[in-house]
Design a protein around this motif. Structure first.
Motif, PDB file in Angstrom:
ATOM      1  N   ASP A 287     103.711  42.234 -28.205  1.00  0.00           N
ATOM      2  CA  ASP A 287     102.490  43.188 -27.780  1.00  0.00           C
ATOM      3  C   ASP A 287     101.237  43.308 -28.502  1.00  0.00           C
ATOM      4  O   ASP A 287     100.283  43.252 -28.214  1.00  0.00           O
ATOM      5  CB  ASP A 287     103.271  44.699 -27.261  1.00  0.00           C
ATOM      6  CG  ASP A 287     102.240  45.272 -26.606  1.00  0.00           C
ATOM      7  OD1 ASP A 287     101.940  45.009 -25.278  1.00  0.00           O
ATOM      8  OD2 ASP A 287     101.674  46.340 -27.153  1.00  0.00           O
ATOM      9  N   LYS A 288     101.552  43.737 -29.750  1.00  0.00           N
ATOM     10  CA  LYS A 288     100.340  43.804 -30.712  1.00  0.00           C
ATOM     11  C   LYS A 288      99.680  42.620 -31.097  1.00  0.00           C
ATOM     12  O   LYS A 288      98.400  42.519 -31.018  1.00  0.00           O
ATOM     13  CB  LYS A 288     100.759  44.438 -31.951  1.00  0.00           C
ATOM     14  CG  LYS A 288      99.792  44.778 -33.003  1.00  0.00           C
ATOM     15  CD  LYS A 288     100.403  45.373 -34.576  1.00  0.00           C
ATOM     16  CE  LYS A 288      99.192  46.039 -35.183  1.00  0.00           C
ATOM     17  NZ  LYS A 288      98.337  44.761 -35.638  1.00  0.00           N
ATOM     18  N   VAL A 289     100.346  41.460 -31.302  1.00  0.00           N
ATOM     19  CA  VAL A 289      99.772  40.107 -31.138  1.00  0.00           C
ATOM     20  C   VAL A 289      98.717  39.611 -30.194  1.00  0.00           C
ATOM     21  O   VAL A 289      97.524  39.348 -30.327  1.00  0.00           O
ATOM     22  CB  VAL A 289     100.686  39.062 -31.551  1.00  0.00           C
ATOM     23  CG1 VAL A 289     100.063  37.568 -31.383  1.00  0.00           C
ATOM     24  CG2 VAL A 289     101.418  39.160 -33.042  1.00  0.00           C
ATOM     25  N   ILE A 290      99.320  40.006 -29.200  1.00  0.00           N
ATOM     26  CA  ILE A 290      98.611  39.598 -27.773  1.00  0.00           C
ATOM     27  C   ILE A 290      97.276  40.577 -27.798  1.00  0.00           C
ATOM     28  O   ILE A 290      96.300  39.946 -27.469  1.00  0.00           O
ATOM     29  CB  ILE A 290      99.725  39.861 -26.577  1.00  0.00           C
ATOM     30  CG1 ILE A 290     100.543  38.806 -26.446  1.00  0.00           C
ATOM     31  CG2 ILE A 290      98.728  39.814 -25.332  1.00  0.00           C
ATOM     32  CD1 ILE A 290     101.537  39.003 -25.336  1.00  0.00           C
ATOM     33  N   ARG A 291      97.425  41.627 -28.017  1.00  0.00           N
ATOM     34  CA  ARG A 291      96.328  42.616 -27.940  1.00  0.00           C
ATOM     35  C   ARG A 291      95.390  42.302 -29.125  1.00  0.00           C
ATOM     36  O   ARG A 291      93.865  42.232 -28.805  1.00  0.00           O
ATOM     37  CB  ARG A 291      96.730  43.976 -27.925  1.00  0.00           C
ATOM     38  CG  ARG A 291      97.455  44.413 -26.541  1.00  0.00           C
ATOM     39  CD  ARG A 291      97.439  45.839 -26.518  1.00  0.00           C
ATOM     40  NE  ARG A 291      98.636  46.392 -27.298  1.00  0.00           N
ATOM     41  CZ  ARG A 291      98.695  46.810 -28.545  1.00  0.00           C
ATOM     42  NH1 ARG A 291      97.795  47.172 -29.172  1.00  0.00           N
ATOM     43  NH2 ARG A 291      99.960  47.261 -29.187  1.00  0.00           N
ATOM     44  N   ASP A 292      95.726  42.276 -30.168  1.00  0.00           N
ATOM     45  CA  ASP A 292      94.867  41.965 -31.381  1.00  0.00           C
ATOM     46  C   ASP A 292      94.299  40.743 -31.463  1.00  0.00           C
ATOM     47  O   ASP A 292      93.084  40.510 -31.823  1.00  0.00           O
ATOM     48  CB  ASP A 292      95.598  42.049 -32.764  1.00  0.00           C
ATOM     49  CG  ASP A 292      96.077  43.498 -33.043  1.00  0.00           C
ATOM     50  OD1 ASP A 292      95.713  44.281 -32.542  1.00  0.00           O
ATOM     51  OD2 ASP A 292      96.866  43.515 -33.932  1.00  0.00           O
TER      52      ASP A 292
ATOM     53  N   LEU B 210     110.120  38.290 -25.008  1.00  0.00           N
ATOM     54  CA  LEU B 210     108.823  37.594 -24.933  1.00  0.00           C
ATOM     55  C   LEU B 210     108.142  37.574 -23.655  1.00  0.00           C
ATOM     56  O   LEU B 210     106.984  38.142 -23.376  1.00  0.00           O
ATOM     57  CB  LEU B 210     108.866  36.028 -25.341  1.00  0.00           C
ATOM     58  CG  LEU B 210     107.639  35.381 -25.284  1.00  0.00           C
ATOM     59  CD1 LEU B 210     106.388  35.746 -26.251  1.00  0.00           C
ATOM     60  CD2 LEU B 210     107.810  33.845 -25.615  1.00  0.00           C
ATOM     61  N   LEU B 211     108.948  37.445 -22.456  1.00  0.00           N
ATOM     62  CA  LEU B 211     108.425  37.345 -21.122  1.00  0.00           C
ATOM     63  C   LEU B 211     108.155  38.742 -20.792  1.00  0.00           C
ATOM     64  O   LEU B 211     107.048  38.924 -20.143  1.00  0.00           O
ATOM     65  CB  LEU B 211     109.465  36.893 -20.197  1.00  0.00           C
ATOM     66  CG  LEU B 211     109.802  35.220 -20.215  1.00  0.00           C
ATOM     67  CD1 LEU B 211     111.058  34.934 -19.422  1.00  0.00           C
ATOM     68  CD2 LEU B 211     108.366  34.935 -19.592  1.00  0.00           C
ATOM     69  N   GLU B 212     108.928  39.809 -21.285  1.00  0.00           N
ATOM     70  CA  GLU B 212     108.383  41.039 -21.003  1.00  0.00           C
ATOM     71  C   GLU B 212     107.141  41.362 -21.576  1.00  0.00           C
ATOM     72  O   GLU B 212     106.196  42.060 -20.832  1.00  0.00           O
ATOM     73  CB  GLU B 212     109.576  42.137 -21.591  1.00  0.00           C
ATOM     74  CG  GLU B 212     109.302  43.581 -21.351  1.00  0.00           C
ATOM     75  CD  GLU B 212     110.201  44.588 -21.714  1.00  0.00           C
ATOM     76  OE1 GLU B 212     109.866  45.829 -22.060  1.00  0.00           O
ATOM     77  OE2 GLU B 212     111.426  44.122 -21.752  1.00  0.00           O
ATOM     78  N   ALA B 213     106.905  41.075 -22.739  1.00  0.00           N
ATOM     79  CA  ALA B 213     105.633  41.524 -23.570  1.00  0.00           C
ATOM     80  C   ALA B 213     104.416  40.764 -22.526  1.00  0.00           C
ATOM     81  O   ALA B 213     103.350  41.185 -22.453  1.00  0.00           O
ATOM     82  CB  ALA B 213     105.566  40.885 -24.964  1.00  0.00           C
ATOM     83  N   VAL B 214     104.781  39.566 -22.303  1.00  0.00           N
ATOM     84  CA  VAL B 214     103.688  38.680 -21.573  1.00  0.00           C
ATOM     85  C   VAL B 214     103.344  39.439 -20.031  1.00  0.00           C
ATOM     86  O   VAL B 214     102.038  39.393 -20.109  1.00  0.00           O
ATOM     87  CB  VAL B 214     104.255  37.184 -21.324  1.00  0.00           C
ATOM     88  CG1 VAL B 214     103.251  36.599 -20.134  1.00  0.00           C
ATOM     89  CG2 VAL B 214     104.196  36.428 -22.754  1.00  0.00           C
ATOM     90  N   VAL B 215     104.271  39.754 -19.338  1.00  0.00           N
ATOM     91  CA  VAL B 215     104.003  40.075 -18.170  1.00  0.00           C
ATOM     92  C   VAL B 215     103.291  41.539 -18.421  1.00  0.00           C
ATOM     93  O   VAL B 215     102.276  41.944 -17.780  1.00  0.00           O
ATOM     94  CB  VAL B 215     105.303  40.592 -17.394  1.00  0.00           C
ATOM     95  CG1 VAL B 215     105.028  41.291 -16.227  1.00  0.00           C
ATOM     96  CG2 VAL B 215     105.829  39.144 -17.183  1.00  0.00           C
ATOM     97  N   LYS B 216     103.717  42.387 -19.448  1.00  0.00           N
ATOM     98  CA  LYS B 216     103.246  43.691 -19.585  1.00  0.00           C
ATOM     99  C   LYS B 216     101.782  43.685 -19.912  1.00  0.00           C
ATOM    100  O   LYS B 216     100.994  44.759 -19.403  1.00  0.00           O
ATOM    101  CB  LYS B 216     104.019  44.404 -20.946  1.00  0.00           C
ATOM    102  CG  LYS B 216     103.239  45.671 -21.303  1.00  0.00           C
ATOM    103  CD  LYS B 216     104.126  46.332 -22.605  1.00  0.00           C
ATOM    104  CE  LYS B 216     103.464  47.510 -23.223  1.00  0.00           C
ATOM    105  NZ  LYS B 216     104.353  47.871 -24.374  1.00  0.00           N
ATOM    106  N   ASN B 217     101.513  42.634 -20.546  1.00  0.00           N
ATOM    107  CA  ASN B 217      99.914  42.282 -21.064  1.00  0.00           C
ATOM    108  C   ASN B 217      98.935  41.775 -19.919  1.00  0.00           C
ATOM    109  O   ASN B 217      98.040  41.396 -20.332  1.00  0.00           O
ATOM    110  CB  ASN B 217      99.840  41.717 -22.379  1.00  0.00           C
ATOM    111  CG  ASN B 217     100.204  42.719 -23.379  1.00  0.00           C
ATOM    112  OD1 ASN B 217      99.471  43.436 -23.884  1.00  0.00           O
ATOM    113  ND2 ASN B 217     101.546  42.756 -23.876  1.00  0.00           N
ATOM    114  N   GLY B 218      99.682  41.225 -18.972  1.00  0.00           N
ATOM    115  CA  GLY B 218      98.747  40.800 -17.710  1.00  0.00           C
ATOM    116  C   GLY B 218      98.598  39.170 -18.036  1.00  0.00           C
ATOM    117  O   GLY B 218      97.736  38.831 -17.383  1.00  0.00           O
ATOM    118  N   ILE B 219      99.230  38.541 -18.744  1.00  0.00           N
ATOM    119  CA  ILE B 219      98.924  37.356 -19.099  1.00  0.00           C
ATOM    120  C   ILE B 219      99.827  36.250 -18.006  1.00  0.00           C
ATOM    121  O   ILE B 219     100.990  36.626 -17.535  1.00  0.00           O
ATOM    122  CB  ILE B 219      99.761  36.751 -20.427  1.00  0.00           C
ATOM    123  CG1 ILE B 219      99.017  37.254 -21.835  1.00  0.00           C
ATOM    124  CG2 ILE B 219      99.540  35.387 -20.694  1.00  0.00           C
ATOM    125  CD1 ILE B 219      99.631  37.164 -23.266  1.00  0.00           C
TER     126      ILE B 219
END
Length: 331
Positions: A59-64, A100-109
């Motif tokens: 989640d942090k990597v995606i946002r940062d 990984l999929l949970e973080a991807v979906v959470k961040n709207g990717i």
């Protein structure tokens, strides 16, 4: 915006990083360096060391790094090991992919490319190159763990904005023709790598497992694809998603096969070293013959291989092994 490459310090992942950089992309790599190497990640890419199953970290990597797409390579890939330690494969390949999929979906990717495998098919029921609509019947925990992830990706896309491409690899071989990266994992089980190492004197001999299969010379037949062609297919898949493509599953291969003995003989010929070969019993989970019907990939994505030549694959692999040997000697 950037592209996140999980497992980008490994063999195939590091080639993907170079492919993206060569096209002017911004790249961030997430790798726990269990089988990968920090030196394999170019300076122009950003390396984050950590586990792809750590939702908070992803989640942090995606946002940062303002990630717009994920190409997921991280995982364990050795079929015999998966037979001996199945839970490792369900943890590393399936459970981590779920997080990984949970973080991807959470961040709207909305763009996700998954590194799958021909092992999801199991032993084909018909002869000839296998199509994507063939029965899925994996014969190893490795294949099962990858098929489970395919199902998770598909089901997640049904209830989110996720769009995806899943590419089923056959036998990946060779190395970057410019020698920027290559297969360096100690104890790697790839046939061409082992044969090249033996040709260079790193092993006294090499083994062929099974010479009594129902094939022309009794050894298993596989479809070998150059790693540079493979990652180029991933870049074509990324552009498919960027252009609005919704979902796509395709084989990655050349629609033809070579036997294990043919490959070993070619390495002997190209290296000039007639090294000893030991024939041993079959290994559990090995499939007699498996080649790709790659028509869907070539037609839907307008993809054409640039290195469809066994001698080219082996020559590039030998050049890399020579460079790696020199590097180790000077270290």
């Amino acid at each position: 915006m950037s592209v996140l490459v999980t497992g980008g310090a490994g063999y195939i992942g590091s080639h993907m990083v170079w492919e993206l950089l060569d096209h002017g992309e911004d790249v961030v790599v997430l790798d726990n360096l269990t089988t990968g190497f920090d030196w394999a990640v170019p300076d122009r890419a950003k390396l984050v060391v950590g586990n792809v199953g750590n939702i908070d970290l992803v989640d942090k990597v995606i946002r940062d790094h303002d990630v717009e797409a994920v190409i997921h390579f991280a995982g364990s890939v050795v079929v015999p090991e998966s037979m001996e330690n199945p839970l490792k494969y369900y943890d590393n390949n399936t459970a981590n992919s779920r997080n990984l999929l949970e973080a991807v979906v959470k961040n709207g990717i909305d763009k996700f490319i998954f590194s799958s495998t021909a092992a999801v098919y199991g032993e084909p029921l018909t002869t000839g190159p296998i199509r994507e609509d063939a029965m899925l019947n994996p014969m190893s925990p490795y294949g099962s763990s990858k098929l489970m992830t395919e199902i998770m990706v598909r089901d997640t896309a049904l209830v989110s904005n996720l769009r995806y491409v899943m590419l089923r690899y056959f036998n990946v071989a060779g190395c970057d023709p410019m020698q920027r990266t290559g297969q360096a994992t100690k104890g790697a089980t790839h046939l061409i790598k082992i044969a090249c190492e033996t040709a260079l004197g790193r092993h006294p001999s090499m083994s062929i497992y099974g010479d009594d299969y129902d094939t022309p010379d009794g050894t298993c037949i596989r479809d070998f694809i150059h790693v540079s062609d493979l990652v180029n297919a991933h870049y074509a898949a990324l552009n498919f998603l960027r252009q609005g493509g919704l979902k796509f599953t395709a084989n990655c291969g050349y629609s033809k096969g070579y036997s294990v003995k043919q490959v070993v003989d070619a390495v002997k010929r190209i290296s000039g070293n007639d090294f000893p070969v030991v024939y041993e019993d079959r290994r559990p989970g090995d499939i007699p013959s498996l080649t790709a019907n790659a028509h869907r990939l070539m037609s839907r994505l307008s993809w054409k291989p640039a290195h469809d030549d066994l001698d080219k694959i082996i020559s590039d692999a030998l050049a890399w092994e020579n460079a790696l040997d020199s590097r180790r000697k000077s270290a």
